[in-house]
Motif scaffolding. Structure first.
Motif, PDB file in Angstrom:
ATOM      1  N   ARG A  16      12.963   3.001  -9.199  1.00 22.63           N
ATOM      2  CA  ARG A  16      11.866   2.211  -9.760  1.00 22.63           C
ATOM      3  C   ARG A  16      12.120   1.939 -11.244  1.00 22.63           C
ATOM      4  O   ARG A  16      12.931   2.612 -11.868  1.00 22.63           O
ATOM      5  N   PRO A  37      11.755  -6.220  -9.138  1.00 18.15           N
ATOM      6  CA  PRO A  37      10.985  -5.659  -8.026  1.00 18.15           C
ATOM      7  C   PRO A  37      10.349  -4.322  -8.416  1.00 18.15           C
ATOM      8  O   PRO A  37      10.796  -3.661  -9.362  1.00 18.15           O
ATOM      9  N   ASP A  38       9.315  -3.953  -7.690  1.00 20.53           N
ATOM     10  CA  ASP A  38       8.662  -2.658  -7.910  1.00 20.53           C
ATOM     11  C   ASP A  38       9.613  -1.513  -7.609  1.00 20.53           C
ATOM     12  O   ASP A  38       9.503  -0.442  -8.195  1.00 20.53           O
ATOM     13  N   ALA A  56       7.306  -1.294   3.591  1.00 20.61           N
ATOM     14  CA  ALA A  56       6.984  -2.420   2.718  1.00 20.61           C
ATOM     15  C   ALA A  56       6.003  -3.379   3.385  1.00 20.61           C
ATOM     16  O   ALA A  56       5.058  -3.847   2.746  1.00 20.61           O
ATOM     17  N   ARG A  61       4.125  -5.800   0.813  1.00 20.94           N
ATOM     18  CA  ARG A  61       5.094  -6.105  -0.249  1.00 20.94           C
ATOM     19  C   ARG A  61       6.247  -6.933   0.312  1.00 20.94           C
ATOM     20  O   ARG A  61       6.816  -6.593   1.337  1.00 20.94           O
ATOM     21  N   ARG A  62       6.588  -8.014  -0.387  1.00 20.79           N
ATOM     22  CA  ARG A  62       7.691  -8.878   0.049  1.00 20.79           C
ATOM     23  C   ARG A  62       9.018  -8.153  -0.134  1.00 20.79           C
ATOM     24  O   ARG A  62       9.275  -7.518  -1.158  1.00 20.79           O
ATOM     25  N   ARG A  82       9.067  -7.696  -4.073  1.00 24.46           N
ATOM     26  CA  ARG A  82       8.561  -6.432  -4.596  1.00 24.46           C
ATOM     27  C   ARG A  82       9.447  -5.256  -4.207  1.00 24.46           C
ATOM     28  O   ARG A  82       9.445  -4.224  -4.863  1.00 24.46           O
TER      29      ARG A  82
END
Length: 129
Positions: A16, A37-38, A56, A61-62, A82
């Motif tokens: 992350r 992205p996350d 996801a 989340r994409r 994400r």
């Protein structure tokens, strides 16, 4: 044989923002565009991919998938992404002579790039064929 390979697979590793590895994993070979992205999920088996995608999707989340990192479009760097699944550790190229009678069967995983393929075929030709 596949179950043993899955059990010994690398990962998964969640990376992350703030992790020192994050920035280095944002880019494949495309230095024009960089997403944020996350999380980047480095996976090493099909089961890990399935679990990461399911997680996801449940979270809304994409997801984008990067295999060899050679795409020059923004498929993996789009701001809507994400979760970036990095398949680069899934690069073991296999040879199964028993699967074909007259031709070799070579499996190419998603993370393999051209140099992985060439090196593995060269090694296999020298040692197995």
């Amino acid at each position: 044989m596949q179950a043993a390979a899955e059990a010994a697979a690398f990962g998964p590793v969640k990376i992350r923002p703030g992790d020192p590895r994050y920035d280095g994993l944002l880019r494949g070979n495309n230095f024009r565009q960089v997403g944020r992205p996350d999380e980047i999920r480095v996976v090493g088996s099909t089961d890990q991919v399935v679990r990461a995608v399911a997680e996801a999707v449940r979270a809304g989340r994409r997801v984008a998938v990067r295999s060899g990192g050679h795409c020059y479009e923004n498929f993996t760097t789009d701001p809507a992404v994400r979760v970036l699944l990095d398949l680069s550790s899934m690069d073991e190229i296999g040879y199964d002579a028993a699967r074909e009678v007259s031709a070799a069967h070579i499996s190419l995983p998603d993370g393999a790039d051209g140099s992985n393929v060439a090196d593995s075929i060269q090694r296999a030709a020298q040692t197995q064929w």
